[in-house]
Design a protein around this motif. Structure first.
Motif, mmCIF file in Angstrom:
data_model
loop_
_atom_site.group_PDB
_atom_site.id
_atom_site.type_symbol
_atom_site.label_atom_id
_atom_site.label_comp_id
_atom_site.label_asym_id
_atom_site.label_seq_id
_atom_site.Cartn_x
_atom_site.Cartn_y
_atom_site.Cartn_z
ATOM 1 N N GLU A 187 0.837 -1.218 0.000
ATOM 2 C CA GLU A 187 0.000 0.000 0.000
ATOM 3 C C GLU A 187 0.863 1.254 0.000
ATOM 4 N N GLY A 188 2.013 1.165 0.663
ATOM 5 C CA GLY A 188 2.890 2.334 0.822
ATOM 6 C C GLY A 188 3.629 2.724 -0.444
ATOM 7 N N GLY A 189 3.361 2.047 -1.579
ATOM 8 C CA GLY A 189 3.963 2.490 -2.837
ATOM 9 C C GLY A 189 4.771 1.445 -3.580
ATOM 10 N N VAL A 190 4.502 0.158 -3.337
ATOM 11 C CA VAL A 190 5.220 -0.940 -4.021
ATOM 12 C C VAL A 190 6.725 -0.697 -3.932
ATOM 13 N N ARG A 191 7.225 -0.700 -2.700
ATOM 14 C CA ARG A 191 8.640 -0.410 -2.467
ATOM 15 C C ARG A 191 9.325 -1.674 -1.962
ATOM 16 N N PRO A 192 10.175 -2.304 -2.781
ATOM 17 C CA PRO A 192 10.831 -3.541 -2.339
ATOM 18 C C PRO A 192 11.832 -3.297 -1.213
ATOM 19 N N GLY A 193 11.908 -4.260 -0.314
ATOM 20 C CA GLY A 193 12.900 -4.201 0.754
ATOM 21 C C GLY A 193 14.292 -4.391 0.190
ATOM 22 N N ASN A 194 15.254 -3.801 0.901
ATOM 23 C CA ASN A 194 16.655 -3.892 0.502
ATOM 24 C C ASN A 194 17.291 -5.104 1.182
ATOM 25 N N LEU A 195 18.034 -5.869 0.377
ATOM 26 C CA LEU A 195 18.623 -7.121 0.849
ATOM 27 C C LEU A 195 19.521 -6.920 2.069
ATOM 28 N N GLN A 292 0.455 -27.321 -8.187
ATOM 29 C CA GLN A 292 0.204 -28.207 -9.330
ATOM 30 C C GLN A 292 0.299 -27.489 -10.671
ATOM 31 N N GLU A 293 -0.151 -26.229 -10.714
ATOM 32 C CA GLU A 293 -0.116 -25.505 -11.992
ATOM 33 C C GLU A 293 1.225 -24.805 -12.203
ATOM 34 N N GLY A 294 2.182 -25.026 -11.306
ATOM 35 C CA GLY A 294 3.508 -24.392 -11.449
ATOM 36 C C GLY A 294 3.412 -22.873 -11.539
ATOM 37 N N LEU A 295 2.560 -22.295 -10.695
ATOM 38 C CA LEU A 295 2.281 -20.863 -10.849
ATOM 39 C C LEU A 295 3.447 -19.964 -10.458
ATOM 40 N N LEU A 296 4.354 -20.445 -9.601
ATOM 41 C CA LEU A 296 5.491 -19.584 -9.236
ATOM 42 C C LEU A 296 6.306 -19.230 -10.483
ATOM 43 N N ALA A 297 6.494 -20.220 -11.367
ATOM 44 C CA ALA A 297 7.248 -19.971 -12.609
ATOM 45 C C ALA A 297 6.490 -18.980 -13.491
ATOM 46 N N ASN A 298 5.149 -19.125 -13.532
ATOM 47 C CA ASN A 298 4.353 -18.174 -14.317
ATOM 48 C C ASN A 298 4.473 -16.757 -13.758
ATOM 49 N N VAL A 299 4.455 -16.649 -12.413
ATOM 50 C CA VAL A 299 4.570 -15.331 -11.786
ATOM 51 C C VAL A 299 5.897 -14.682 -12.174
ATOM 52 N N GLN A 300 6.976 -15.466 -12.153
ATOM 53 C CA GLN A 300 8.291 -14.904 -12.492
ATOM 54 C C GLN A 300 8.339 -14.458 -13.949
ATOM 55 N N ALA A 301 7.852 -15.323 -14.859
ATOM 56 C CA ALA A 301 7.921 -14.993 -16.288
ATOM 57 C C ALA A 301 6.999 -13.824 -16.639
ATOM 58 N N ARG A 302 5.758 -13.873 -16.151
ATOM 59 C CA ARG A 302 4.802 -12.799 -16.465
ATOM 60 C C ARG A 302 5.222 -11.494 -15.808
ATOM 61 N N GLY A 303 5.846 -11.587 -14.642
ATOM 62 C CA GLY A 303 6.339 -10.387 -13.957
ATOM 63 C C GLY A 303 7.399 -9.694 -14.785
ATOM 64 N N GLU A 304 8.330 -10.477 -15.324
ATOM 65 C CA GLU A 304 9.384 -9.881 -16.166
ATOM 66 C C GLU A 304 8.804 -9.255 -17.413
ATOM 67 N N GLN A 305 7.844 -9.978 -18.005
ATOM 68 C CA GLN A 305 7.186 -9.465 -19.214
ATOM 69 C C GLN A 305 6.479 -8.130 -18.915
ATOM 70 N N LEU A 306 5.794 -8.091 -17.773
ATOM 71 C CA LEU A 306 5.053 -6.884 -17.406
ATOM 72 C C LEU A 306 6.005 -5.714 -17.148
ATOM 73 N N ARG A 325 8.821 -0.643 -10.548
ATOM 74 C CA ARG A 325 9.509 -1.437 -9.528
ATOM 75 C C ARG A 325 8.569 -2.496 -8.977
ATOM 76 N N GLY A 326 9.166 -3.593 -8.511
ATOM 77 C CA GLY A 326 8.365 -4.653 -7.921
ATOM 78 C C GLY A 326 9.047 -6.000 -8.076
ATOM 79 N N TRP A 327 8.377 -7.012 -7.598
ATOM 80 C CA TRP A 327 8.843 -8.390 -7.677
ATOM 81 C C TRP A 327 7.691 -9.230 -8.216
ATOM 82 N N GLY A 328 7.982 -10.188 -9.081
ATOM 83 C CA GLY A 328 6.948 -11.101 -9.544
ATOM 84 C C GLY A 328 5.749 -10.334 -10.056
ATOM 85 N N LEU A 329 4.557 -10.637 -9.534
ATOM 86 C CA LEU A 329 3.353 -9.962 -10.007
ATOM 87 C C LEU A 329 2.807 -8.938 -9.014
ATOM 88 N N ILE A 330 3.719 -8.249 -8.319
ATOM 89 C CA ILE A 330 3.330 -7.026 -7.611
ATOM 90 C C ILE A 330 4.282 -5.946 -8.098
#
Ligand SMILES: *Cc1c(COP(=O)(O)O)cnc(C)c1O
Length: 393
Positions: A187-195, A292-306, A325-330
């Motif tokens: 909510e605060g602005g899609v701000r990823p945490g720093n490693l 079962q649908e391997g959705l984590l891989a879809n999230v990574q690929a679609r996230g990059e595409q987006l 900015r963001g990770w996966g599908l956020i």
């Protein structure tokens, strides 16, 4: 009550990543109930789980065991760093549970009389009194004081400020009991945490014996391309909370912890509806489908595409946008400092062209589609934003 400033749209049905309004207009749904409809709308696995569960057993009470609750708890501990689970009905309620657990741990294990939980500016932890207090945004607190005692705020991703806060709070007597953060501020602005920031916090918590609480309500359940947001930061929290995506849109929340800090005894905490066989049975189906649908891989690929598609929009309209900015599908499309446009303008223009989006503050447009979103749907969303932008500039 007038608690929501709604769009003039009445939604009637949905399928996959699409929804239709009462005039039959179709929209691509990149809001997904605000990062909630993990499997989109009317997914066969959810229809089957809902139908079977209502026919079999929907609610009893936590006076008894049910298989669904046990199986969901098992799935969650097998797919996270946690050992124990408490079920409730929402994100705020899960965070209330985490705050209570951390306070009891402070009193009974750390010997802290007046425990303080450090949270971040621009965080979001919910709308109950304790969680608006934990939320480091005055706009959510205004006129609801007196707030809860026992919270202290630091700027996010700033290790120097955190060190200074702990030194100040611990002055004579040790008081800090826990640090509560989102792995990525939603909510605060899609701000990823720093490693490095999070790894240093993990070290501080280990050294001081205090608890690290991750609010995974928005970023958990596969949204970032990992099951949990904290996995992006290479750390494990001691306590974490889940809600939004957990039931795929059926209300459910969970507060999870490692066994060393599970200090709750029978009678300490409870929820009438929490963990009932309906909600947990459906959430279990969502979890299994994710796998079962391997959705984590879809999230990574679609996230990059987006992000790549939005990147071209940032270049094309560099006067108005500064970054994606963001990770996966956020993901957040960030408006530049110079533009007059606010996120609501972009959201409105996109809706007029058939794409639903949600702001994350006045200067960030948030993209949180179902985790099942297809490559063609991502392409269509980018096309629609391009069309929408031509109506704005
Ligand atoms: C949405 C959200 C909450 C609150 O969840 P509710 O189910 O609305 O109570 C808490 N924390 C985060 C990070 C959220 O995104």
């Amino acid at each position: 009550m007038s608690t929501y400033a709604r769009y003039p749209i009445t939604l009637e049905k949905g399928e996959g990543c699409r929804v239709w309004d009462t005039d039959g207009r179709e929209y691509l749904d990149f809001v997904a109930g605000i990062a909630t409809c993990t499997l989109g709308h009317a997914h066969p696995a959810m229809i089957a789980a809902v139908t079977q569960q209502i026919q079999k057993l929907h609610h009893v009470s936590n006076l008894y065991y049910t298989q669904e609750q046990g199986e969901l708890a098992k799935w969650l501990v097998e797919h996270s760093c946690a050992d124990r689970v408490f079920f409730c009905n929402s994100g705020a309620e899960a965070n209330e549970g985490a705050i209570k657990l951390a306070r009891k741990y402070a009193h009974t294990v750390l010997g802290i009389q007046s425990p303080i939980i450090i949270t971040a500016h621009a965080s979001f932890h919910g709308r109950t009194l304790a969680t608006i207090t934990a939320t480091g945004q005055p706009k959510y607190q205004k006129n609801f004081d007196p707030l809860m005692p026992g919270f202290y705020y630091v700027p996010y991703n700033d290790i120097t400020a955190l060190d200074a806060a702990i030194a100040l709070l611990d002055g004579n007597e040790r008081q800090v009991a826990a640090i509560m953060l989102e792995a990525l501020q939603g909510e605060g602005g899609v701000r990823p945490g720093n490693l490095e920031y999070f790894q240093r916090i993990r070290d501080i918590c280990n050294e001081k014996g205090i608890l690290l609480i991750a609010d995974e309500v928005q970023v958990g359940m596969g949204r970032t391309g990992h099951y949990w947001g904290y996995e992006n930061l290479g750390i494990e929290p001691d306590i974490f909370t889940s809600a939004k995506g957990l039931g795929g849109g059926i209300p459910i929340g969970a507060m999870l912890c490692k066994s060393f800090c599970d200090v709750f005894q029978p009678g300490d905490h409870a929820s009438t509806f929490g963990g009932n066989p309906f909600a947990t049975g459906v959430a279990l189906a969502v979890c299994k489908t994710l796998e079962q649908e391997g959705l984590l891989a879809n999230v990574q690929a679609r996230g990059e595409q987006l992000r790549s598609g939005l990147g071209t929009i940032v270049q094309q309209y560099s006067q108005h946008f500064s970054e994606v900015r963001g990770w996966g599908l956020i993901n957040g499309l960030v408006l530049s400092g110079d533009t007059e446009l606010v996120s609501a303008d972009v959201v409105k223009a996109a809706a007029a062209e058939g794409l639903l989006l949600v702001p994350a503050g006045p200067k960030v447009v948030r993209f949180v589609p179902p985790l099942t979103v297809s490559a063609a749907e991502i392409d269509r969303a980018i096309e629609i934003i391009n069309r929408g932008m031509t109506t704005l500039v």
